[in-house]
Design a protein around this motif. Structure first.
Motif, PDB file in Angstrom:
ATOM      1  N   ILE A  56     -60.903  28.690-124.476  1.00  0.00           N
ATOM      2  CA  ILE A  56     -60.321  29.729-123.850  1.00  0.00           C
ATOM      3  C   ILE A  56     -59.578  28.944-122.518  1.00  0.00           C
ATOM      4  O   ILE A  56     -58.391  29.424-122.239  1.00  0.00           O
ATOM      5  CB  ILE A  56     -61.091  30.746-123.560  1.00  0.00           C
ATOM      6  N   PHE A  57     -60.259  28.211-121.777  1.00  0.00           N
ATOM      7  CA  PHE A  57     -59.735  27.600-120.574  1.00  0.00           C
ATOM      8  C   PHE A  57     -58.353  26.879-120.957  1.00  0.00           C
ATOM      9  O   PHE A  57     -57.298  26.915-120.303  1.00  0.00           O
ATOM     10  CB  PHE A  57     -60.881  26.488-120.079  1.00  0.00           C
ATOM     11  N   ASP A  58     -58.495  26.004-122.257  1.00  0.00           N
ATOM     12  CA  ASP A  58     -57.218  25.252-122.308  1.00  0.00           C
ATOM     13  C   ASP A  58     -55.994  26.134-122.911  1.00  0.00           C
ATOM     14  O   ASP A  58     -54.959  25.960-122.669  1.00  0.00           O
ATOM     15  CB  ASP A  58     -57.509  24.344-123.742  1.00  0.00           C
ATOM     16  N   ALA A  85     -53.674  30.999-114.957  1.00  0.00           N
ATOM     17  CA  ALA A  85     -53.755  29.688-114.374  1.00  0.00           C
ATOM     18  C   ALA A  85     -55.213  29.692-113.525  1.00  0.00           C
ATOM     19  O   ALA A  85     -55.723  30.494-112.833  1.00  0.00           O
ATOM     20  CB  ALA A  85     -52.808  29.536-113.186  1.00  0.00           C
ATOM     21  N   ILE A  86     -56.134  28.735-114.130  1.00  0.00           N
ATOM     22  CA  ILE A  86     -57.528  28.562-113.825  1.00  0.00           C
ATOM     23  C   ILE A  86     -57.843  27.221-113.087  1.00  0.00           C
ATOM     24  O   ILE A  86     -57.245  26.234-113.845  1.00  0.00           O
ATOM     25  CB  ILE A  86     -58.461  29.062-114.901  1.00  0.00           C
ATOM     26  N   ILE A  87     -58.501  27.115-112.023  1.00  0.00           N
ATOM     27  CA  ILE A  87     -58.724  25.889-111.467  1.00  0.00           C
ATOM     28  C   ILE A  87     -60.371  25.920-111.127  1.00  0.00           C
ATOM     29  O   ILE A  87     -60.674  27.030-110.807  1.00  0.00           O
ATOM     30  CB  ILE A  87     -57.867  25.592-110.316  1.00  0.00           C
ATOM     31  N   VAL A  96     -61.638  19.692-109.843  1.00  0.00           N
ATOM     32  CA  VAL A  96     -62.113  19.057-110.997  1.00  0.00           C
ATOM     33  C   VAL A  96     -61.777  19.447-112.354  1.00  0.00           C
ATOM     34  O   VAL A  96     -61.843  18.658-113.421  1.00  0.00           O
ATOM     35  CB  VAL A  96     -63.889  19.040-110.865  1.00  0.00           C
ATOM     36  N   ARG A  97     -61.183  20.771-112.358  1.00  0.00           N
ATOM     37  CA  ARG A  97     -60.574  21.208-113.651  1.00  0.00           C
ATOM     38  C   ARG A  97     -59.543  21.837-113.446  1.00  0.00           C
ATOM     39  O   ARG A  97     -59.235  22.745-112.441  1.00  0.00           O
ATOM     40  CB  ARG A  97     -61.722  21.909-114.375  1.00  0.00           C
ATOM     41  N   VAL A 147     -64.757  28.765-109.196  1.00  0.00           N
ATOM     42  CA  VAL A 147     -63.479  28.874-110.073  1.00  0.00           C
ATOM     43  C   VAL A 147     -62.719  30.051-109.552  1.00  0.00           C
ATOM     44  O   VAL A 147     -62.937  31.040-109.057  1.00  0.00           O
ATOM     45  CB  VAL A 147     -63.970  29.282-111.407  1.00  0.00           C
ATOM     46  N   PHE A 148     -61.333  29.792-109.664  1.00  0.00           N
ATOM     47  CA  PHE A 148     -60.297  30.622-109.160  1.00  0.00           C
ATOM     48  C   PHE A 148     -59.201  31.001-110.270  1.00  0.00           C
ATOM     49  O   PHE A 148     -59.076  29.899-111.156  1.00  0.00           O
ATOM     50  CB  PHE A 148     -59.602  29.959-107.923  1.00  0.00           C
TER      51      PHE A 148
END
Length: 801
Positions: A277-279, A284-286, A295-296, A411-412
Motif C-alpha cells: 500500500i505504501f509503495d 504522499a506518505i512520509i 526514514v521512509r 507518519v504523515f
C-alpha cells in the motif's frame, strides 16, 4: 494375549507356513504379517503394525507397495521368489532410517507370510548395560526435568543403541496424544515430522553425532493427532557417548510455537500489505524516526516534496531548505512544526496547512495529517516480547491496544493543494466578477424556483419593473403576469425543469408598478442549487418598445401588401387597356407594311410596327417582373431535355439574329432535366435576345449546356441526385465595364443611359433572368470584358426539389 497367539497359530497353519515362521510373542522383538496373492495385507500382528508405522485397520486390504519401507525393488523380488515356492530374505530400512530390518518371506498358499526374527540395529554391538543404565537419572537430570516442566516444554530422550525413546506427558500433549498413546521409539517421532522437514532433522542429528555442532536447534512441523500441522522448536544435544565416541544418549525439548508462528506470519503479511500500500498509494506518505530523520518516503511524496528519487538520507523534519511557513508567510518555529507536535503530544494532527520551498525554488502549499507510531519490544527471534509487565510501564492506548507511552516514529500524509487553492481563489474571483457584472447589468438576472418564486433578483429589477427588489424576492413571479399569458410561462418553466437541455424562451405581458401592462421576455435554463434543487436561471428584459416596433412593422407590411395588390390590379388594368389598342396598331401596321406603300409611307409603317412590338415587349417584361416580385409565380416541374429547349429558343430568335446578320447557335448536350420548361425557356430567351441587342453585325452568339457535378472542397460529389447542369450564353458583343457588373441584375439598369444611349431596351432582361433562375433553384453570374463580349453562366440542379 493367549487368544491372540492361538489365533495367529491357526492363521499360520491355515496358510501351511513352515515351522520357522512361528515366533515367541513374549519377546516383543519379532513381527509377522501376511500378504494375499495380490500382495495386499490380509493379516497384521500388533508388532508388525508398529514396525510398519501404521495402524492395523489402515493396513488390512492395502497394497504392500503403498508402505514406504516395502516399496523397494529388493522386497518385490523377494515376493516373486516366495510366490514361486522358494523362501527368501531381504533387508529394509525402518521409517526413520535409523535401523536396518531383516525380513524373511515364506510361501503361504497363494500368499506370502513375512516375519522379522530380530532387529539389526546400528548400535547392537554396544553393551546391553547402556540401555539399563539410561533409566536411572542422577540428581542433575531430575532438576533439569523440573525446569523443563516449569517452562511448559515437552522433553524427549533417544537411546542410540536400541532406538528406544522416552517422551514426557507435555511432549505428547503438544501433538494431541496422551502418554499411553505414544510409542516409545524414535520412529514415532519421525512418523510425525513433516516430510519436507525430515531431511533437516536428520542432518541436524548427524551434525551432533559428528560433533559439527554441539546442539540441535531447528523449527519444524509435526503432525497433530487431528491431522493439523504444529510448529515446534526442536532443541537437543548428545549427553552420553561410548568410549569410542559413538553416541549413546541424546536429550532435548520441544516447544509448541504454532500460535507465535501464526502471529508472526500474519504480522509479516500485514507488513507486506502495508508495504505494498505504501509503495502503490497515490497519497504522499512520509515517516520520521524519533530523532526527526526522514526514514521512509513514498514515490508520490518524493514528487510532492521535490526530493530526488534516491536522496532521502540525512533529511530532517526541520531542515532549513524546507523554509516551512504558515499560510500567511510566517516562518514556523521548530517546536510548532507538525512532527514536533505529534511527538510531544503523542496525538494525531489534522488538516494543517503549511508552505514549503522545494529544491527547484517553487513554493507549494501542503495539507498535512499526521499520527504517532508506537512500537512494542521484540526478542531476538522477532517475536513480540510481553515479558515486561504492562502495569510496570507507562502506556498509551490507541483503540483497544496499549503501547509504550513514548512514540518511536511519526507518519504523515501530505496533499499538495497548491493548484486546488489556486483554482478556489480563481473561482472566488470569477464569482466576484460575475456578481459585479450581474449587479450592474441592464437586464434582470433572476433565479426562480419550480413554483415560480424569485430566490434571487439583480438590482436592475426595480429599474425595469418599478418594484423594489425586496418586494419581489420570495414571492411568486406569476402574480404580476397577465392572466392570459400565465399558462405560457408555466409551460415554458415546466419543459425546462423536465429536460435540462431545454431552454426557457417565452414572452408575455406583466403589470408594471405604475399599473401599465408591458411586455417581458424571459430566456433561461435549468440549474441545480447547492443543495441539488432544480431552479431556473433566467435573463429578463422589458421588450415593450421592441413589441411596438414589431407591431409597426407588421402594420407596414400589411400596408405594403395592400399596395402591392393595388399595384397588381392597376397593372392588370393598364395592361388590358394598353394591350388592346396596341394589338390593333401592330396588326394594321403589319397590313400596311405588306401592302406595298410607296416611299416614304412604307418606311413609316415599318417604324410603327417596330415601335409597337417594342412597347409590347416592355409591357410584358413589366408585368412579368410585377408577378415575380409579388410571388405569384410557382414553378411547374416536368421532365424536359435541355437540347430541345435551347434549340427552340434559337429557332424562335433566328429571324431577329439574321436581320442583324448575327450567327445564333445552340450546342447543348441531351441532358434530361426535372425542371420548369417555361421558366427555362424564358430565361434563355431573355439572355439570347439581350445578346442579339448588344452584338454588332457579323457577331456570334452560342447557347451551350452540359451536365456537371458540384465540387465540395477538393472532391467532386458523385451522388447522381446532386448532379447539376451548367448553361452558358456567349456573345461577341460590346461587353460591359467591370464596374457595371455589380448592377447588371438590377431592374431598369443600363450601362448607357439617357437620350444618348446607343441600344434600345428597358433594362429588365437580366433582372428577370435572375428571378427566373432563383425560382429554378439555381445561380447566375456574368463574365464580361469591354469590346470582347459577354458570357452569362447559369447553374441549375438536374432535378428540382
Amino acid at each position: 494375549m493367549e487368544e491372540s497367539v492361538l489365533s495367529v497359530s491357526r492363521v499360520l497353519r491355515r496358510w501351511s507356513l513352515p515351522e520357522p515362521c512361528y515366533y515367541p510373542r513374549q519377546s516383543k522383538r519379532e513381527a509377522v504379517f501376511i500378504l494375499d496373492s495380490n500382495r495386499c495385507f490380509s493379516h497384521v500382528e500388533p508388532e508388525a503394525s508398529h514396525l510398519l508405522g501404521r495402524p492395523i485397520e489402515m493396513l488390512v486390504g492395502t497394497p504392500s507397495s503403498e508402505v514406504p519401507i516395502l516399496a523397494s525393488p529388493g522386497f518385490a523380488s523377494a515376493c516373486d521368489r516366495a510366490q514361486d515356492g522358494e523362501p527368501a530374505g531381504v533387508d529394509v530400512s525402518s521409517p526413520s532410517g535409523v535401523r536396518q530390518l531383516h525380513l524373511r518371506l515364506y510361501p503361504a498358499g497363494e500368499g506370502i507370510a513375512i516375519y522379522s526374527r530380530r532387529c539389526v540395529d546400528a548400535w547392537s554391538s554396544l553393551p546391553r548395560r547402556v540401555e539399563d543404565e539410561s533409566f536411572a537419572l542422577d540428581n542433575e537430570e531430575v532438576h533439569l526435568k523440573m525446569a523443563i516442566d516449569g517452562a511448559d516444554l515437552g522433553a524427549w530422550e533417544v537411546y542410540f543403541e536400541t532406538g528406544r525413546a522416552v517422551y514426557t506427558e507435555r511432549w505428547a500433549e503438544i501433538l494431541g496424544y496422551t502418554l499411553d498413546e505414544v510409542e516409545n521409539h524414535a520412529d514415532f517421532f519421525f512418523d510425525h515430522v513433516h516430510p519436507a522437514d525430515q531431511p533437516r532433522v536428520r542432518k541436524a542429528i548427524e551434525s551432533c553425532i559428528e560433533r559439527e555442532t554441539e546442539m540441535m536447534d531447528i523449527t519444524i512441523r509435526m503432525r497433530h493427532k487431528d491431522g493439523a500441522w504444529r510448529w515446534v522448536v526442536d532443541r537437543g544435544r548428545i549427553v552420553k557417548r561410548a568410549p569410542d565416541g559413538s553416541p549413546l544418549l541424546m536429550v532435548g525439548t520441544h516447544m509448541d510455537v504454532t500460535e507465535a508462528h501464526r502471529a508472526q506470519r500474519n504480522l509479516r503479511r500485514e507488513r507486506d500489505l502495508l508495504q505494498r500500500i505504501f509503495d502503490a498509494s497515490p497519497a504522499a506518505i512520509i515517516v520520521f524516526n524519533a530523532e526527526g530523520d526522514l526514514v521512509r518516503v513514498s514515490e508520490r511524496a518524493k514528487e510532492v516534496l521535490g526530493i530526488a528519487p534516491r536522496v532521502v538520507d540525512n533529511v530532517a523534519y526541520n531542515d532549513p531548505f524546507w523554509e516551512i511557513r504558515d499560510v500567511d508567510g510566517n516562518r514556523i518555529p521548530d517546536e510548532d512544526l507538525p512532527f514536533a507536535r505529534v511527538m510531544r503530544m503523542g496525538q494525531s494532527v489534522y488538516d494543517l496547512e503549511h508552505t514549503i520551498t522545494r529544491s527547484d525554488g517553487s513554493e507549494r502549499l501542503l495539507s498535512i495529517n499526521g499520527a504517532p507510531l508506537f512500537d512494542e519490544p521484540v526478542d531476538e527471534r522477532g517475536w513480540i516480547d510481553r515479558s515486561d509487565s504492562v502495569a510496570s510501564r507507562q502506556t498509551q492506548t490507541v483503540g483497544s491496544t496499549q503501547y509504550s507511552n513514548e512514540p518511536t516514529r511519526a507518519v504523515f500524509v501530505l496533499e499538495d493543494i497548491t493548484e486546488k487553492r489556486r483554482m478556489e481563489t480563481a473561482l472566488r474571483r470569477s464569482e466576484e466578477r460575475f456578481r459585479a457584472v450581474v449587479e450592474q447589468a441592464v437586464d434582470v438576472v433572476a433565479i426562480i424556483d419550480p413554483d415560480a418564486t424569485f430566490t434571487y433578483l439583480s438590482p436592475s429589477i426595480e429599474r425595469v419593473t418599478g418594484y423594489p427588489r425586496a418586494h419581489l424576492l420570495g414571492r411568486n413571479g406569476l402574480a404580476i403576469v397577465h392572466p392570459e399569458d400565465v399558462s405560457r410561462f408555466e409551460a415554458a418553466f415546466e419543459n425546462a425543469l423536465l429536460d435540462s437541455s431545454q431552454t426557457v424562451d417565452v414572452e408575455g405581458r406583466y403589470r408594471h408598478q405604475n399599473g401599465e401592462w408591458r411586455y417581458l421576455s424571459i430566456r433561461g435554463r435549468q440549474i441545480l442549487s447547492e443543495s441539488g434543487r432544480q431552479q431556473i436561471l433566467a435573463n429578463m428584459r422589458d421588450t415593450t418598445e421592441e413589441q411596438q416596433r414589431r407591431e409597426a412593422l407588421v402594420a407596414a407590411k400589411e400596408l405594403a401588401e395592400k399596395n402591392s395588390r393595388l399595384k397588381s390590379a392597376m397593372l392588370a388594368n393598364i395592361s388590358h387597356e394598353i394591350r388592346t389598342p396596341l394589338t390593333s396598331i401592330i396588326g394594321f401596321s403589319e397590313i400596311l407594311s405588306s401592302a406595298g406603300l410607296p416611299a416614304p409611307l412604307d418606311k413609316f409603317s415599318r417604324h410603327i410596327e417596330r415601335s409597337g412590338n417594342r412597347l409590347l415587349q416592355t409591357l410584358d417584361a413589366i408585368l412579368d417582373l410585377s408577378k415575380l416580385e409579388a410571388g405569384v409565380v410557382d414553378p411547374h416541374v416536368e421532365s424536359v431535355r435541355l437540347r430541345h429547349v435551347a434549340e427552340e429558343v434559337a429557332g424562335d430568335l433566328q429571324p431577329q439574329a439574321q436581320a442583324g446578320e448575327i450567327d445564333l447557335r445552340a450546342q447543348c448536350e441531351s441532358v434530361q432535366m426535372e425542371t420548369d420548361p417555361g421558366l427555362l425557356y424564358r430565361t434563355l430567351v431573355n439572355l439570347a435576345a439581350n445578346a442579339i441587342k448588344f452584338t454588332e453585325p457579323g457577331g456570334k452568339i452560342t447557347i451551350r449546356g452540359r451536365q456537371t457535378r458540384p465540387v465540395d472542397g477538393n472532391h467532386a460529389n458523385t451522388d447522381p441526385n446532386e448532379a447539376s447542369v451548367l448553361i452558358t450564353v456567349e456573345d461577341t458583343g460590346v461587353g460591359m465595364d467591370s464596374g457595371f457588373l455589380t448592377r447588371a441584375f438590377d431592374a431598369f439598369e443600363q450601362e448607357s443611359t439617357g437620350t444618348a444611349r446607343h441600344f434600345e431596351g428597358s433594362g429588365l432582361g437580366l433582372a428577370l433572368v435572375q428571378k427566373y433562375v432563383s425560382l429554378l433553384e439555381g445561380t447566375v453570374w456574368i463574365e464580361s470584358e469591354k469590346g470582347e463580349g459577354t458570357t452569362v453562366f447559369i447553374r441549375l440542379p438536374k432535378r428540382m426539389s
